[in-house]
Design an enzyme around this catalytic site. Structure first.
Site, short mmCIF file in Angstrom:
data_model
loop_
_atom_site.label_atom_id
_atom_site.label_comp_id
_atom_site.label_asym_id
_atom_site.label_seq_id
_atom_site.Cartn_x
_atom_site.Cartn_y
_atom_site.Cartn_z
N ASP A 2 -2.57 1.13 7.00
CA ASP A 2 -1.77 0.87 5.79
C ASP A 2 -1.29 -0.58 5.76
OD1 ASP A 2 -1.08 4.03 5.14
OD2 ASP A 2 -1.13 3.53 7.27
N ASP A 16 0.88 -1.17 0.00
CA ASP A 16 0.00 0.00 0.00
C ASP A 16 0.92 1.22 0.00
OD1 ASP A 16 -2.35 1.54 0.20
OD2 ASP A 16 -2.11 1.68 2.37
N GLU A 44 -1.14 -1.16 -4.98
CA GLU A 44 -2.38 -0.40 -5.21
C GLU A 44 -2.22 0.50 -6.42
OE1 GLU A 44 -4.63 1.39 -1.83
OE2 GLU A 44 -4.56 3.18 -3.10
#
EC number: 3.1.21.10
Lengths: 180, 180
Positions: B141, B7, B68
């Protein structure tokens, strides 16, 4: 001062090396473009940009790398790729301990043409004149990379004076702190 | 299949390793956050992220890295840093020949919660349940990185079937071309 300017992009990453000091004629040491195929996977394109930038650093040993500062509000469709290519350029420089300087497009245009809103042709014409070239470097990304390097050489003295003033101020406060 | 989920972020880059196959219980192999100081120079932050990701790749040897997919329209203030951190993660993986997969935030949320508009708490709760953890991973996260890895494991079979179909189609056309 020898500066590598980088105009970041995934498809065309402009690179240009300029040597000189503010107030003296400047010399171009090299100019080119690192290209990656638009249909390649993003990770592979970033690896190709890394290899290209590394070659330019190996060959020209710049003291500073000047990279265009990317803003998210401009060119939304290409801004992510520009940000990612700029990250690779900054990473390559910082990994070698080479200072990275960021300049905005309008700072660069203002430095070489006198106007922050100058167009590509005007920037190309001034780069050609300032570096005493036979013709404007092609493509525009290559000319922009040279303009970034010129901008950095001309702005650096003022930036250095500012940094020195801040450091002197900090040293003054520190010495006051030690002898209350 | 062992997947490292990333992430991306400059201040906190979530990382999580999940092992398993679609349709079977999954196992968490590791979770953490690569942090860089907000007051450090951008180039140095990117170097620190590179070193952090390299350590995770060295230790866990993932077969795929799932990152991501960053969109320029979301969170304009932080999107540039996110794009730059994701570039470093993709670069580290591709340099080693590890395939990189990109998944959008809504694909990840839909995969683990059933809804593409789920909130952080819901994603954290489902990650905790799916990996049979004692408590939701902190910070968010880290949980998001695990969710990315889970999403990839579950989506991969469909993606692979699609790729195989495309390849078969291409092979069919190629063989037709050879025997006109």
């Amino acid at each position: 001062m020898r500066v590598l300017g980088v105009d970041p992009g995934l498809t065309r990453c402009g690179v240009g090396v300029v040597e000189g000091v503010a107030g003296r004629p400047l010399t171009m040491r090299g100019v080119g473009v690192v290209r990656t195929p638009a249909d390649a996977e993003l990770g592979h394109r970033l690896v190709a940009i890394e290899q290209g930038i590394e070659q330019w650093l190996d060959e020209h040993r710049p003291e500073v790398v000047a990279v265009e500062r990317v803003f998210s509000q401009h060119n939304v469709s290409t801004v992510m790729g520009t940000a990612q290519a700029s990250a690779v350029a900054m990473l390559c420089a910082s990994r070698r301990g080479i200072p990275v300087a960021l300049h905005t497009p309008s700072e660069v245009k203002a430095a070489v043409t006198g106007s922050g809103r100058a167009d590509k042709a005007q920037v190309g014409a001034m780069v050609t004149r300032l570096l005493r070239l036979a013709a404007p470097p092609k493509p525009a990304d290559a000319a922009d990379a040279l303009a970034l390097a010129i901008c950095h050489i001309w702005r650096a003295p003022a930036q250095n004076r500012l940094q020195q003033a801040v450091q002197q101020q900090a040293a003054l406060h520190a010495s006051k702190g030690r002898t209350p």
